[in-house]
Design a protein around this motif. Structure first.
Motif, PDB file in Angstrom:
ATOM      1  N   ALA A   1       0.833  -1.205   0.000  1.00  0.00           N
ATOM      2  CA  ALA A   1       0.000   0.000   0.000  1.00  0.00           C
ATOM      3  C   ALA A   1       0.866   1.252   0.000  1.00  0.00           C
ATOM      4  O   ALA A   1       0.571   2.236  -0.697  1.00  0.00           O
ATOM      5  CB  ALA A   1      -0.934  -0.001   1.201  1.00  0.00           C
ATOM      6  N   ASN A   2       1.946   1.230   0.758  1.00  0.00           N
ATOM      7  CA  ASN A   2       2.822   2.397   0.831  1.00  0.00           C
ATOM      8  C   ASN A   2       3.481   2.665  -0.522  1.00  0.00           C
ATOM      9  O   ASN A   2       3.564   3.818  -0.966  1.00  0.00           O
ATOM     10  CB  ASN A   2       3.888   2.190   1.901  1.00  0.00           C
ATOM     11  CG  ASN A   2       4.688   3.449   2.169  1.00  0.00           C
ATOM     12  OD1 ASN A   2       4.144   4.446   2.608  1.00  0.00           O
ATOM     13  ND2 ASN A   2       5.982   3.406   1.884  1.00  0.00           N
ATOM     14  N   THR A   3       3.940   1.604  -1.170  1.00  0.00           N
ATOM     15  CA  THR A   3       4.548   1.763  -2.494  1.00  0.00           C
ATOM     16  C   THR A   3       3.535   2.316  -3.485  1.00  0.00           C
ATOM     17  O   THR A   3       3.834   3.226  -4.263  1.00  0.00           O
ATOM     18  CB  THR A   3       5.093   0.418  -3.004  1.00  0.00           C
ATOM     19  OG1 THR A   3       6.114  -0.044  -2.106  1.00  0.00           O
ATOM     20  CG2 THR A   3       5.673   0.550  -4.398  1.00  0.00           C
ATOM     21  N   ALA A   4       2.299   1.779  -3.434  1.00  0.00           N
ATOM     22  CA  ALA A   4       1.244   2.257  -4.331  1.00  0.00           C
ATOM     23  C   ALA A   4       0.917   3.722  -4.057  1.00  0.00           C
ATOM     24  O   ALA A   4       0.704   4.517  -4.984  1.00  0.00           O
ATOM     25  CB  ALA A   4      -0.010   1.405  -4.162  1.00  0.00           C
ATOM     26  N   PHE A   5       0.909   4.087  -2.782  1.00  0.00           N
ATOM     27  CA  PHE A   5       0.647   5.477  -2.405  1.00  0.00           C
ATOM     28  C   PHE A   5       1.737   6.398  -2.961  1.00  0.00           C
ATOM     29  O   PHE A   5       1.438   7.437  -3.564  1.00  0.00           O
ATOM     30  CB  PHE A   5       0.589   5.605  -0.882  1.00  0.00           C
ATOM     31  CG  PHE A   5       0.514   7.027  -0.390  1.00  0.00           C
ATOM     32  CD1 PHE A   5      -0.711   7.643  -0.235  1.00  0.00           C
ATOM     33  CD2 PHE A   5       1.671   7.740  -0.103  1.00  0.00           C
ATOM     34  CE1 PHE A   5      -0.782   8.969   0.195  1.00  0.00           C
ATOM     35  CE2 PHE A   5       1.608   9.058   0.332  1.00  0.00           C
ATOM     36  CZ  PHE A   5       0.375   9.672   0.479  1.00  0.00           C
ATOM     37  N   GLU A   6       2.995   6.023  -2.759  1.00  0.00           N
ATOM     38  CA  GLU A   6       4.099   6.867  -3.215  1.00  0.00           C
ATOM     39  C   GLU A   6       4.079   7.003  -4.737  1.00  0.00           C
ATOM     40  O   GLU A   6       4.336   8.091  -5.278  1.00  0.00           O
ATOM     41  CB  GLU A   6       5.435   6.290  -2.749  1.00  0.00           C
ATOM     42  CG  GLU A   6       5.605   6.176  -1.237  1.00  0.00           C
ATOM     43  CD  GLU A   6       5.774   7.519  -0.531  1.00  0.00           C
ATOM     44  OE1 GLU A   6       5.908   8.552  -1.229  1.00  0.00           O
ATOM     45  OE2 GLU A   6       5.773   7.529   0.710  1.00  0.00           O
ATOM     46  N   GLU A   7       3.758   5.907  -5.437  1.00  0.00           N
ATOM     47  CA  GLU A   7       3.696   5.966  -6.892  1.00  0.00           C
ATOM     48  C   GLU A   7       2.582   6.900  -7.354  1.00  0.00           C
ATOM     49  O   GLU A   7       2.774   7.736  -8.249  1.00  0.00           O
ATOM     50  CB  GLU A   7       3.479   4.564  -7.470  1.00  0.00           C
ATOM     51  CG  GLU A   7       4.702   3.665  -7.351  1.00  0.00           C
ATOM     52  CD  GLU A   7       4.417   2.232  -7.787  1.00  0.00           C
ATOM     53  OE1 GLU A   7       3.233   1.929  -8.084  1.00  0.00           O
ATOM     54  OE2 GLU A   7       5.364   1.430  -7.838  1.00  0.00           O
ATOM     55  N   ALA A   8       1.399   6.768  -6.722  1.00  0.00           N
ATOM     56  CA  ALA A   8       0.266   7.606  -7.108  1.00  0.00           C
ATOM     57  C   ALA A   8       0.541   9.071  -6.797  1.00  0.00           C
ATOM     58  O   ALA A   8       0.244   9.959  -7.611  1.00  0.00           O
ATOM     59  CB  ALA A   8      -0.994   7.133  -6.376  1.00  0.00           C
ATOM     60  N   TYR A   9       1.134   9.333  -5.631  1.00  0.00           N
ATOM     61  CA  TYR A   9       1.432  10.714  -5.259  1.00  0.00           C
ATOM     62  C   TYR A   9       2.462  11.311  -6.212  1.00  0.00           C
ATOM     63  O   TYR A   9       2.334  12.450  -6.663  1.00  0.00           O
ATOM     64  CB  TYR A   9       1.935  10.776  -3.822  1.00  0.00           C
ATOM     65  CG  TYR A   9       1.877  12.166  -3.218  1.00  0.00           C
ATOM     66  CD1 TYR A   9       0.816  12.543  -2.405  1.00  0.00           C
ATOM     67  CD2 TYR A   9       2.873  13.100  -3.465  1.00  0.00           C
ATOM     68  CE1 TYR A   9       0.747  13.815  -1.860  1.00  0.00           C
ATOM     69  CE2 TYR A   9       2.820  14.377  -2.935  1.00  0.00           C
ATOM     70  CZ  TYR A   9       1.759  14.723  -2.125  1.00  0.00           C
ATOM     71  OH  TYR A   9       1.693  15.995  -1.597  1.00  0.00           O
ATOM     72  N   GLY A  10       3.478  10.508  -6.552  1.00  0.00           N
ATOM     73  CA  GLY A  10       4.506  10.978  -7.470  1.00  0.00           C
ATOM     74  C   GLY A  10       3.937  11.333  -8.837  1.00  0.00           C
ATOM     75  O   GLY A  10       4.338  12.325  -9.452  1.00  0.00           O
ATOM     76  N   GLU A  11       2.987  10.525  -9.312  1.00  0.00           N
ATOM     77  CA  GLU A  11       2.363  10.804 -10.607  1.00  0.00           C
ATOM     78  C   GLU A  11       1.585  12.117 -10.563  1.00  0.00           C
ATOM     79  O   GLU A  11       1.610  12.912 -11.511  1.00  0.00           O
ATOM     80  CB  GLU A  11       1.440   9.646 -11.007  1.00  0.00           C
ATOM     81  CG  GLU A  11       2.189   8.382 -11.405  1.00  0.00           C
ATOM     82  CD  GLU A  11       1.273   7.178 -11.545  1.00  0.00           C
ATOM     83  OE1 GLU A  11       0.031   7.365 -11.427  1.00  0.00           O
ATOM     84  OE2 GLU A  11       1.778   6.063 -11.780  1.00  0.00           O
ATOM     85  N   LEU A  12       0.892  12.350  -9.442  1.00  0.00           N
ATOM     86  CA  LEU A  12       0.142  13.597  -9.290  1.00  0.00           C
ATOM     87  C   LEU A  12       1.080  14.796  -9.222  1.00  0.00           C
ATOM     88  O   LEU A  12       0.807  15.852  -9.796  1.00  0.00           O
ATOM     89  CB  LEU A  12      -0.734  13.520  -8.039  1.00  0.00           C
ATOM     90  CG  LEU A  12      -1.901  12.522  -8.124  1.00  0.00           C
ATOM     91  CD1 LEU A  12      -2.458  12.232  -6.726  1.00  0.00           C
ATOM     92  CD2 LEU A  12      -3.004  13.054  -9.025  1.00  0.00           C
ATOM     93  N   VAL A  13       2.198  14.632  -8.526  1.00  0.00           N
ATOM     94  CA  VAL A  13       3.194  15.712  -8.447  1.00  0.00           C
ATOM     95  C   VAL A  13       3.755  16.005  -9.832  1.00  0.00           C
ATOM     96  O   VAL A  13       3.870  17.171 -10.243  1.00  0.00           O
ATOM     97  CB  VAL A  13       4.322  15.339  -7.465  1.00  0.00           C
ATOM     98  CG1 VAL A  13       5.495  16.305  -7.592  1.00  0.00           C
ATOM     99  CG2 VAL A  13       3.811  15.321  -6.038  1.00  0.00           C
ATOM    100  N   ASP A  14       4.100  14.944 -10.563  1.00  0.00           N
ATOM    101  CA  ASP A  14       4.640  15.117 -11.908  1.00  0.00           C
ATOM    102  C   ASP A  14       3.637  15.799 -12.832  1.00  0.00           C
ATOM    103  O   ASP A  14       4.017  16.466 -13.794  1.00  0.00           O
ATOM    104  CB  ASP A  14       5.047  13.768 -12.503  1.00  0.00           C
ATOM    105  CG  ASP A  14       6.275  13.174 -11.816  1.00  0.00           C
ATOM    106  OD1 ASP A  14       6.988  13.937 -11.127  1.00  0.00           O
ATOM    107  OD2 ASP A  14       6.505  11.958 -11.962  1.00  0.00           O
TER     108      ASP A  14
END
Length: 237
Positions: free
Chosen positions: A82-95
């Protein structure tokens, strides 16, 4: 980034600032990224379980995200997934351009620095996410040190570890009472109080309101971080 600087003679020579909600506006990206992560584990938006988990995420804003996921999911593997999925999703939104500096935040940091203070930026996110935010804002060289929980032994807020790591790594002051901490959550306040910081300022630009910030130890509550330099100047007068 790490830097050791000479101890300053300013009464508040070290300023430790939270990022999301304090210096950075993320437009609710934490909740969006959480929902994306929860979906990967079969928790659907609109469900009772999703509402329960989202309420917990809101209540623990400012805490290390892996710690939050460990309480929400049954196993360590699920929490890490879940943490990895969260970081990936957040990173995509930041990008995608979904973060911006809060009004006056950069100017406040630059003023504090010009006054001879050392400013450190901290977050409950993982290093990869913190670096993505800094890059999106063009803040890679704004301060001499940025910290995430992994940089301070793995414990995030409400533990005082990141504030104390800033104190030890910068050598900017010789007494924890000469640290000023600012954040938008109750966990930021607890972290500052537990570190022994002389100023623990809550700001109203993020997750928690005046009552909650005060209840968890805020010495001052500000409209935004833009007011912090004046507060510190008054405290030193």
């Amino acid at each position: 980034m790490t830097s050791a600087t000479p101890t300053t003679d300013r009464p508040f020579g070290l300023v430790v600032l939270d990022m999301a909600g304090t210096t950075v506006a993320d437009g609710g990206l934490v909740e969006q990224a959480f929902s994306a992560a929860a979906r990967r584990l079969g928790v659907q938006p609109g469900s009772e379980e999703h509402a329960r988990q989202l309420a917990y995420v809101r209540a623990t804003m400012g805490e290390s995200k892996i710690s939050v996921f460990r309480r929400l999911f049954a196993t360590e593997d699920q929490a890490r997934y879940a943490n990895t999925a969260f970081e990936e999703a957040y990173g995509e939104l930041v990008d995608g351009g979904s973060v911006a500096p809060l009004p006056g935040a950069r100017e406040a940091v630059e003023r504090l620095t010009a006054e001879g203070r050392t400013v450190v930026l901290t977050t409950g996110f993982a290093r990869v996410t913190q670096d993505a935010i800094l890059a999106a804002l063009g803040w890679q060289d704004l301060v001499p040190l940025t910290l995430c929980p992994a940089d301070a032994g793995g414990r995030g807020r409400p533990h005082p570890d990141m504030v104390l790591a800033a104190f030890l790594r910068t050598a900017a002051v010789d007494d924890v009472r000469r640290i000023a901490v600012a954040g938008d959550t109750s966990y930021d306040m607890l972290s500052g109080v537990r570190s022994g910081a002389g100023i623990v300022a809550g700001v109203l630009t993020g997750a928690h309101d005046r009552e909650r910030l005060t209840r968890h130890g805020a010495t001052h509550v500000l409209g935004s971080v833009a007011e912090l330099p004046d507060l510190i100047a008054r405290a030193e007068a």
